[in-house]
Design an enzyme around this catalytic site. Structure first.
Site, mmCIF file in Angstrom:
data_model
loop_
_atom_site.group_PDB
_atom_site.id
_atom_site.type_symbol
_atom_site.label_atom_id
_atom_site.label_comp_id
_atom_site.label_asym_id
_atom_site.label_seq_id
_atom_site.Cartn_x
_atom_site.Cartn_y
_atom_site.Cartn_z
ATOM 1 N N CYS A 1 54.944 48.734 -66.541
ATOM 2 C CA CYS A 1 54.517 48.551 -65.596
ATOM 3 C C CYS A 1 54.577 49.708 -64.530
ATOM 4 C CB CYS A 1 55.399 47.303 -64.517
ATOM 5 S SG CYS A 1 54.234 47.457 -63.050
ATOM 6 N N HIS B 1 52.303 43.264 -67.636
ATOM 7 C CA HIS B 1 53.975 42.957 -68.288
ATOM 8 C C HIS B 1 53.489 42.020 -69.445
ATOM 9 C CE1 HIS B 1 56.225 43.840 -64.653
ATOM 10 N NE2 HIS B 1 54.958 44.109 -63.874
ATOM 11 N N GLU C 1 55.895 41.375 -70.851
ATOM 12 C CA GLU C 1 56.986 39.457 -71.203
ATOM 13 C C GLU C 1 56.210 38.718 -70.159
ATOM 14 O OE1 GLU C 1 58.018 41.976 -67.436
ATOM 15 O OE2 GLU C 1 56.856 42.416 -69.336
#
Length: 196
Positions: A77, A178, A180
């Site tokens: 990011c 992102h 994750e």
């Protein structure tokens, strides 16, 4: 394997740490040069503003340390944006300058900013970071600034116009989304990076 998350002071590290741990690694969070430079894989996460992030990078004496890294580094990011030359945020912020490309504010095409939510990502064929991830897989984004498509772009996304979703220059990789928070596709991308 020695996995390190760079403690830039401007990121919620727990979600990245948990996502890495799900692949069987125990990442260290550090800004100690000895630990960072000995890492096999290094993560550079970031949230918030480019100005605050670069202030932290300088205050924590990370500027030269990051640029000295020779192992694979993954910016996430804002961490990807920091790899660029200059951000338009806050009347202009000088970044790390690893990738010779500015990071302008996204153009308003009648779409809401920030660009937030799931969007399709189209990687270049054959890039190891996206190995085994289908073309047009969905990833999760939250951002208002984006690097334009450039010679180091390895994946694109479209939000009114194409922008760089992922970038690579030498050992430095960056993803605007992102991983994750991106389900199976994000988990696979992290696995690919960890296994490089």
């Amino acid at each position: 394997m020695n996995v390190v998350i760079l403690d830039t002071g401007c990121a919620n590290l727990n979600s990245v740490k948990s996502a890495i741990a799900r692949h069987g690694y125990e990442p260290k969070v550090s800004r100690d040069p000895d630990i960072v430079l000995l890492a096999d894989k290094l993560f550079l996460p970031g949230v918030g503003t480019a100005q605050a992030a670069m202030d932290q990078v300088r205050e924590r004496e990370l500027f030269d340390l990051i640029k000295a890294c020779t192992q694979p580094v993954l910016g996430i990011c804002l961490g990807m944006q920091l790899l660029g030359r200059r951000s338009e945020e806050s009347n202009g912020v000088d970044l790390l300058g690893i990738i010779d490309e500015d990071v302008p504010k996204m153009t308003d095409f009648g779409l809401p900013l920030p660009h937030m939510g799931w969007n399709r990502v189209y990687p270049q064929a054959g890039n190891r970071l996206f190995q085994g991830i289908e073309d047009g897989a969905y990833f999760y984004f939250v951002h208002s600034y984006a690097m334009p498509v450039n010679p180091w772009t390895i994946a694109q996304c479209n939000y009114g116009e194409p922008f760089t979703a992922a970038v690579q220059k030498d050992n430095f990789y960056g993803v605007q989304f992102h991983p994750e928070r991106s389900g199976a596709a994000g988990a696979k991308l992290l696995k690919n990076f960890l296994e490089m």
